[in-house]
Design a protein around this motif. Structure first.
Motif, PDB file in Angstrom:
ATOM      1  N   GLU A 191      -7.835   6.708   6.424  1.00 49.06           N
ATOM      2  CA  GLU A 191      -6.502   6.697   7.055  1.00 49.06           C
ATOM      3  C   GLU A 191      -6.454   5.693   8.204  1.00 49.06           C
ATOM      4  O   GLU A 191      -5.432   5.024   8.402  1.00 49.06           O
ATOM      5  CB  GLU A 191      -6.150   8.104   7.539  1.00 49.06           C
ATOM      6  CG  GLU A 191      -5.839   9.061   6.384  1.00 49.06           C
ATOM      7  CD  GLU A 191      -5.764  10.512   6.806  1.00 49.06           C
ATOM      8  OE1 GLU A 191      -5.148  11.295   6.085  1.00 49.06           O
ATOM      9  OE2 GLU A 191      -6.366  10.877   7.849  1.00 49.06           O
ATOM     10  N   GLU A 227      -5.861   2.456   6.738  1.00 48.60           N
ATOM     11  CA  GLU A 227      -4.454   2.306   6.338  1.00 48.60           C
ATOM     12  C   GLU A 227      -3.578   1.973   7.547  1.00 48.60           C
ATOM     13  O   GLU A 227      -2.661   1.147   7.445  1.00 48.60           O
ATOM     14  CB  GLU A 227      -3.988   3.595   5.655  1.00 48.60           C
ATOM     15  CG  GLU A 227      -4.679   3.821   4.320  1.00 48.60           C
ATOM     16  CD  GLU A 227      -4.418   5.200   3.721  1.00 48.60           C
ATOM     17  OE1 GLU A 227      -4.908   5.447   2.605  1.00 48.60           O
ATOM     18  OE2 GLU A 227      -3.740   6.022   4.357  1.00 48.60           O
ATOM     19  N   ILE A 228      -3.862   2.601   8.674  1.00 43.75           N
ATOM     20  CA  ILE A 228      -3.115   2.292   9.909  1.00 43.75           C
ATOM     21  C   ILE A 228      -3.351   0.830  10.309  1.00 43.75           C
ATOM     22  O   ILE A 228      -2.438   0.132  10.753  1.00 43.75           O
ATOM     23  CB  ILE A 228      -3.537   3.268  11.028  1.00 43.75           C
ATOM     24  CG1 ILE A 228      -3.033   4.680  10.705  1.00 43.75           C
ATOM     25  CG2 ILE A 228      -3.044   2.807  12.396  1.00 43.75           C
ATOM     26  CD1 ILE A 228      -3.669   5.779  11.540  1.00 43.75           C
ATOM     27  N   ARG A 245       0.752  13.767  14.702  1.00 43.52           N
ATOM     28  CA  ARG A 245       1.078  12.447  14.143  1.00 43.52           C
ATOM     29  C   ARG A 245       0.867  11.308  15.134  1.00 43.52           C
ATOM     30  O   ARG A 245       0.809  11.530  16.354  1.00 43.52           O
ATOM     31  CB  ARG A 245       2.537  12.415  13.681  1.00 43.52           C
ATOM     32  CG  ARG A 245       3.535  12.504  14.819  1.00 43.52           C
ATOM     33  CD  ARG A 245       4.949  12.722  14.302  1.00 43.52           C
ATOM     34  NE  ARG A 245       5.935  12.662  15.378  1.00 43.52           N
ATOM     35  CZ  ARG A 245       6.247  13.673  16.185  1.00 43.52           C
ATOM     36  NH1 ARG A 245       5.626  14.833  16.068  1.00 43.52           N
ATOM     37  NH2 ARG A 245       7.160  13.523  17.125  1.00 43.52           N
ATOM     38  N   TYR A 267       1.256   3.161   3.068  1.00 50.60           N
ATOM     39  CA  TYR A 267       0.190   3.684   3.925  1.00 50.60           C
ATOM     40  C   TYR A 267       0.678   4.571   5.063  1.00 50.60           C
ATOM     41  O   TYR A 267      -0.112   5.315   5.648  1.00 50.60           O
ATOM     42  CB  TYR A 267      -0.621   2.525   4.496  1.00 50.60           C
ATOM     43  CG  TYR A 267      -1.578   1.896   3.510  1.00 50.60           C
ATOM     44  CD1 TYR A 267      -2.040   2.610   2.421  1.00 50.60           C
ATOM     45  CD2 TYR A 267      -2.037   0.599   3.680  1.00 50.60           C
ATOM     46  CE1 TYR A 267      -2.930   2.045   1.516  1.00 50.60           C
ATOM     47  CE2 TYR A 267      -2.931   0.023   2.792  1.00 50.60           C
ATOM     48  CZ  TYR A 267      -3.373   0.752   1.710  1.00 50.60           C
ATOM     49  OH  TYR A 267      -4.260   0.199   0.835  1.00 50.60           O
ATOM     50  N   MET A 268       1.967   4.454   5.426  1.00 45.93           N
ATOM     51  CA  MET A 268       2.490   5.288   6.497  1.00 45.93           C
ATOM     52  C   MET A 268       3.461   6.307   5.891  1.00 45.93           C
ATOM     53  O   MET A 268       4.025   6.078   4.822  1.00 45.93           O
ATOM     54  CB  MET A 268       3.191   4.426   7.558  1.00 45.93           C
ATOM     55  CG  MET A 268       2.300   3.337   8.159  1.00 45.93           C
ATOM     56  SD  MET A 268       0.847   3.949   9.056  1.00 45.93           S
ATOM     57  CE  MET A 268       1.530   4.165  10.703  1.00 45.93           C
ATOM     58  N   ASP A 269       3.668   7.421   6.591  1.00 45.63           N
ATOM     59  CA  ASP A 269       4.533   8.463   6.036  1.00 45.63           C
ATOM     60  C   ASP A 269       6.011   8.156   6.254  1.00 45.63           C
ATOM     61  O   ASP A 269       6.848   8.543   5.452  1.00 45.63           O
ATOM     62  CB  ASP A 269       4.163   9.810   6.666  1.00 45.63           C
ATOM     63  CG  ASP A 269       2.759  10.227   6.276  1.00 45.63           C
ATOM     64  OD1 ASP A 269       2.468  10.225   5.058  1.00 45.63           O
ATOM     65  OD2 ASP A 269       1.950  10.524   7.170  1.00 45.63           O
ATOM     66  N   LYS A 272       2.568   8.211  11.031  1.00 45.63           N
ATOM     67  CA  LYS A 272       1.555   8.728  10.109  1.00 45.63           C
ATOM     68  C   LYS A 272       1.126  10.112  10.593  1.00 45.63           C
ATOM     69  O   LYS A 272       0.735  10.287  11.749  1.00 45.63           O
ATOM     70  CB  LYS A 272       0.344   7.804  10.033  1.00 45.63           C
ATOM     71  CG  LYS A 272      -0.579   8.174   8.866  1.00 45.63           C
ATOM     72  CD  LYS A 272      -1.571   7.085   8.607  1.00 45.63           C
ATOM     73  CE  LYS A 272      -2.430   7.340   7.380  1.00 45.63           C
ATOM     74  NZ  LYS A 272      -1.726   7.173   6.104  1.00 45.63           N
ATOM     75  N   TYR A 273       1.226  11.074   9.697  1.00 44.69           N
ATOM     76  CA  TYR A 273       0.870  12.446  10.036  1.00 44.69           C
ATOM     77  C   TYR A 273      -0.618  12.683   9.793  1.00 44.69           C
ATOM     78  O   TYR A 273      -1.224  12.085   8.894  1.00 44.69           O
ATOM     79  CB  TYR A 273       1.691  13.428   9.199  1.00 44.69           C
ATOM     80  CG  TYR A 273       3.129  13.501   9.644  1.00 44.69           C
ATOM     81  CD1 TYR A 273       3.501  14.312  10.702  1.00 44.69           C
ATOM     82  CD2 TYR A 273       4.098  12.729   9.017  1.00 44.69           C
ATOM     83  CE1 TYR A 273       4.822  14.360  11.125  1.00 44.69           C
ATOM     84  CE2 TYR A 273       5.424  12.767   9.437  1.00 44.69           C
ATOM     85  CZ  TYR A 273       5.771  13.586  10.495  1.00 44.69           C
ATOM     86  OH  TYR A 273       7.073  13.627  10.924  1.00 44.69           O
TER      87      TYR A 273
END
Lengths: 147, 112
Positions: A39, A42-43, A76, A117-119, A137-138
């Protein structure tokens, strides 16, 4: 609505040299939450794309300012990348895969990767008024006992 | 970003170390294009990604640009040993469909 547990704000010129600096800083800041290494990667990609867009699109051949804000909430991470550049004519069009206004070796996938990649991804932009890219992003990993 | 390259027959084998993004993609592009311009017999490109620990759409764009050049020469662009996060980006972009991935450079060379 809970308050941010921590936040940071930084400003830098939209130079290619600052893209890696920005994504690494955000990933280190985000590591205060229980994100997995995947994650955090991804950020990094999402931040890299948002900041790269300010370098490629925001100010033409000129240099301009980028403001990067991060907030940490218990559940988040929120990241905002803002510029005061030319803005986006059609935000919906910009979100389409493979759409790019700079065809030279650009794939038009930057916003696609952010979406993946982000919510949450929201873009506020008007021609001549700059652009704000807001990403959330959670945390999905369970918290350790006692935290 | 560090870039090493060696010629193996008709193939240019390029090994990169570091992050391929907006800053470093032009370095990669320039070095590969210089080799391709200098040695016309080079019709295939093998990119060893085992030491690339970050890539974004700028890096992918530079790879796609080299793919187009190699296709113009009737050759192939093959990828070697991408790390999981890089492989995921390749899959998301669809580049994995046009650039086969091999576990090591020797197997990629055998595929030419």
């Amino acid at each position: 609505m809970s308050a941010a547990r921590n936040y940071m704000r930084m400003e830098f010129p939209n130079l290619p040299e600052n893209v890696a600096f920005a994504r690494t800083t955000v990933a280190v800041f985000a590591s205060q939450l229980d994100f997995t290494l995947d994650e955090l990667d991804e950020i990094k990609v999402a931040t890299s794309e948002a900041v790269s867009n300010t370098v490629i699109h925001a100010y033409g051949k000129d240099t301009g300012q980028v403001v990067l804000c991060c907030q940490i909430f218990p559940d988040r991470l929120e990241v905002e990348v803002a510029d005061e550049g030319v803005g986006i004519e059609d935000v919906d069009k910009a979100l389409e895969p493979a759409y790019t206004t700079v065809p030279e070796e650009r794939m038009g996938l930057g916003l696609v990767f952010i979406n993946e990649y982000m919510d949450i991804l929201s873009i506020h932009s008007q021609p001549g008024q700059g652009t704000k890219v807001h990403m959330v992003k959670y945390v999905k990993a369970p918290k350790p006992d006692g935290v | 970003m560090e870039i090493y390259h060696q010629r193996r027959g008709t193939a240019l084998l390029v090994t990169m170390r570091g992050e391929l993004d907006l800053l470093t993609a032009p370095v990669f592009r320039t070095q590969v294009d210089q080799e391709l311009e200098t040695y016309e017999r080079l019709s295939n490109l093998i990119l060893d990604l085992s030491k690339v620990d970050f890539i974004d759409s700028s890096g992918l764009g530079a790879i796609l640009g080299r793919y187009k050049r190699i296709r113009e020469r009737g050759g192939k662009l093959l990828l070697v040993n991408a790390q999981p996060q890089v492989q995921k980006i390749l899959e998301l972009s669809g580049l994995d469909k046009i650039m086969p991935l091999f576990p090591d450079a020797e197997r990629a060379l055998e595929h030419l």
